[in-house]
Structure formats: C-alpha cells, structure tokens
Design an enzyme around this catalytic site. Structure first.
Site, PDB file in Angstrom:
ATOM      1  N   GLY A  50      47.794 -39.557   5.515  1.00 36.10           N
ATOM      2  CA  GLY A  50      46.702 -39.221   6.423  1.00 36.10           C
ATOM      3  C   GLY A  50      45.440 -39.943   5.998  1.00 36.10           C
ATOM      4  N   GLN A  55      36.524 -41.368   5.638  1.00 30.37           N
ATOM      5  CA  GLN A  55      37.087 -42.114   4.505  1.00 30.37           C
ATOM      6  C   GLN A  55      37.021 -43.622   4.699  1.00 30.37           C
ATOM      7  OE1 GLN A  55      40.923 -39.643   4.418  1.00 30.37           O
ATOM      8  NE2 GLN A  55      40.561 -40.136   2.269  1.00 30.37           N
ATOM      9  N   CYS A 108      44.210 -37.547  -2.754  1.00 27.27           N
ATOM     10  CA  CYS A 108      43.359 -37.993  -1.659  1.00 27.27           C
ATOM     11  C   CYS A 108      43.043 -39.476  -1.881  1.00 27.27           C
ATOM     12  CB  CYS A 108      42.074 -37.169  -1.648  1.00 27.27           C
ATOM     13  SG  CYS A 108      40.903 -37.686  -0.390  1.00 27.27           S
ATOM     14  N   LEU A 109      43.137 -40.271  -0.838  1.00 26.78           N
ATOM     15  CA  LEU A 109      42.899 -41.707  -0.978  1.00 26.78           C
ATOM     16  C   LEU A 109      41.455 -42.008  -1.389  1.00 26.78           C
ATOM     17  CD1 LEU A 109      44.934 -43.093   2.071  1.00 26.78           C
ATOM     18  CD2 LEU A 109      45.625 -42.998  -0.325  1.00 26.78           C
ATOM     19  N   HIS A 150      44.024 -30.916   5.420  1.00 27.09           N
ATOM     20  CA  HIS A 150      43.320 -31.790   4.473  1.00 27.09           C
ATOM     21  C   HIS A 150      42.416 -32.771   5.239  1.00 27.09           C
ATOM     22  CE1 HIS A 150      43.425 -34.540   0.760  1.00 27.09           C
ATOM     23  NE2 HIS A 150      42.849 -35.276   1.689  1.00 27.09           N
ATOM     24  N   GLU A 151      42.961 -33.400   6.281  1.00 26.61           N
ATOM     25  CA  GLU A 151      42.185 -34.396   7.032  1.00 26.61           C
ATOM     26  C   GLU A 151      41.052 -33.728   7.802  1.00 26.61           C
ATOM     27  OE1 GLU A 151      42.622 -37.248   6.052  1.00 26.61           O
ATOM     28  OE2 GLU A 151      44.597 -36.920   5.172  1.00 26.61           O
ATOM     29  N   HIS A 154      38.042 -33.198   5.778  1.00 22.11           N
ATOM     30  CA  HIS A 154      37.193 -34.385   5.623  1.00 22.11           C
ATOM     31  C   HIS A 154      36.121 -34.441   6.709  1.00 22.11           C
ATOM     32  CE1 HIS A 154      38.733 -36.720   2.309  1.00 22.11           C
ATOM     33  NE2 HIS A 154      39.980 -36.631   2.728  1.00 22.11           N
TER      34      HIS A 154
HETATM   35 ZN    ZN Z   1      41.666 -36.966   1.599  1.00 21.78          ZN
END
Ligand code: ZN
Length: 186
Positions: A50, A55, A108-109, A150-151, A154
């Site tokens: 995701g 991000q 998380c990226l 999670h997304e 953000h």
């Molecule tokens: Zn993340």
C-alpha cells in the site's frame, strides 16, 4: 493540483507532509489518475502492499493498495482478503470496524527499519471513489483490511509509531532516533 508524476518519490519520516491532514480530492481528473498510476509503480518498486499520497509528498486523500491472492488470501471472498489488481481509493471513508482487535507486525515505506506490533480491527468497510471516479463500497478482512486502515491513517497524519504497542515502541526507539538524525544532517 498540476503535478508531474515522474518527479514523485517516496518520502521518509520525519517529513512534514506525513503529519498533515490530507485534503479531499475535488475531482478525479487525468492528473489524479496519472498520480495514482505513478503511486502504483512506486509501490511495486518498493515491494509494498500500500502507498498513500502523503507518502509521495502530496497531501491528498488517496491511496493505492495491492494484496496479492495466495493460499491464505482468497479473491472473490466476502469480505475481500486480496486484490486481483492494484486498487486506487480516493476520498476513502472507513466504517463498521469489527470489535476484536488483532495484533500484527507492521512496517511502512516511509519508516525504513521500523517494524512493530499494531492492534487493529480484523474487518472494515470502505466507501471510496475508484480511478474511474465511481463510488464503491467493499468490506475487507485480514491483511487487506489492515492495509486499508494503515493507508487511511496516513491521510490523517497518523503513523504506525503512534499506534504501536508499548514494547514495540521501546524496541524501535533507536531506529526512530536514527531516522530523525538522518533528516537533521541531510
Ligand atoms: Zn505507511
């Protein structure tokens, strides 16, 4: 909102945009679609499941998700546990969370090196606009339900470091400090 999608890349904590509350996307324009496609590319390159617009530095309420089908995650199930193709979710709204909270390690990226346990409802319903601008409502379970939550976090400036269980927070303390230092000395 004109953006050159080629210039987009994944931003890391403590970038300010990751802490902002993102704004609704007023219209699913060609620009928005191109950004979504670029986000899907970046998600694949980073081997994530995701990626949310903040991000890549854009405070827009939009994320992409792709949880491939395998023996644990079946497609066509109700609630959905996998995505056949990457999905684009614009102006998402989550509802009807299952009451049970399930713990699982999340990364998380935007937080390289950080992994910690986050407890989340095991099922959730989402209403959003797709890349075609049409509204859809789907219920998900398992990893896909977790990914959406999670997304969606953000989009409100919330990160896994805010939601981790205290032991995980403690374990990641040095890695988090290192990320903050790296930003200072950049
Ligand atoms: Zn993340």
């Amino acid at each position: 909102m004109s953006v050159d999608p080629k210039t987009l890349s994944i931003v890391h904590y403590p970038a300010e945009v990751l802490r902002q509350k993102a704004k609704e996307v007023p219209d699913v324009t060609a620009d928005v679609r191109r950004v979504a496609e670029r986000m899907i590319e970046l998600m694949f390159e980073a081997e994530g499941i995701g990626l949310a617009a903040p991000q890549v530095g854009l405070p827009w309420r939009m994320f992409v998700a792709h949880v491939p089908e395998n023996e644990d995650r079946s497609l066509g199930a109700d609630p959905l546990e996998a995505t056949g193709e990457p999905m684009v979710c614009i102006n998402p709204r989550l509802s009807q969370p299952e009451r049970d909270l399930v713990p699982l390690d999340e990364g998380c990226l935007s937080l390289p090196e950080i992994v910690g346990e986050v407890r989340r409802p095991s099922r959730i319903t989402m209403t959003a606009l797709g890349i075609d601008g049409r509204e859809f409502t789907v219920r998900a379970a398992g990893l896909l339900a977790r990914c959406w939550q999670h997304e969606n976090d953000h989009l409100d400036g919330v990160l896994i470091i805010d939601r981790m269980t205290p032991p995980s927070r403690l374990r990641n303390r040095n890695a988090l400090k290192a990320l903050e230092q790296r930003a200072v000395f950049h």
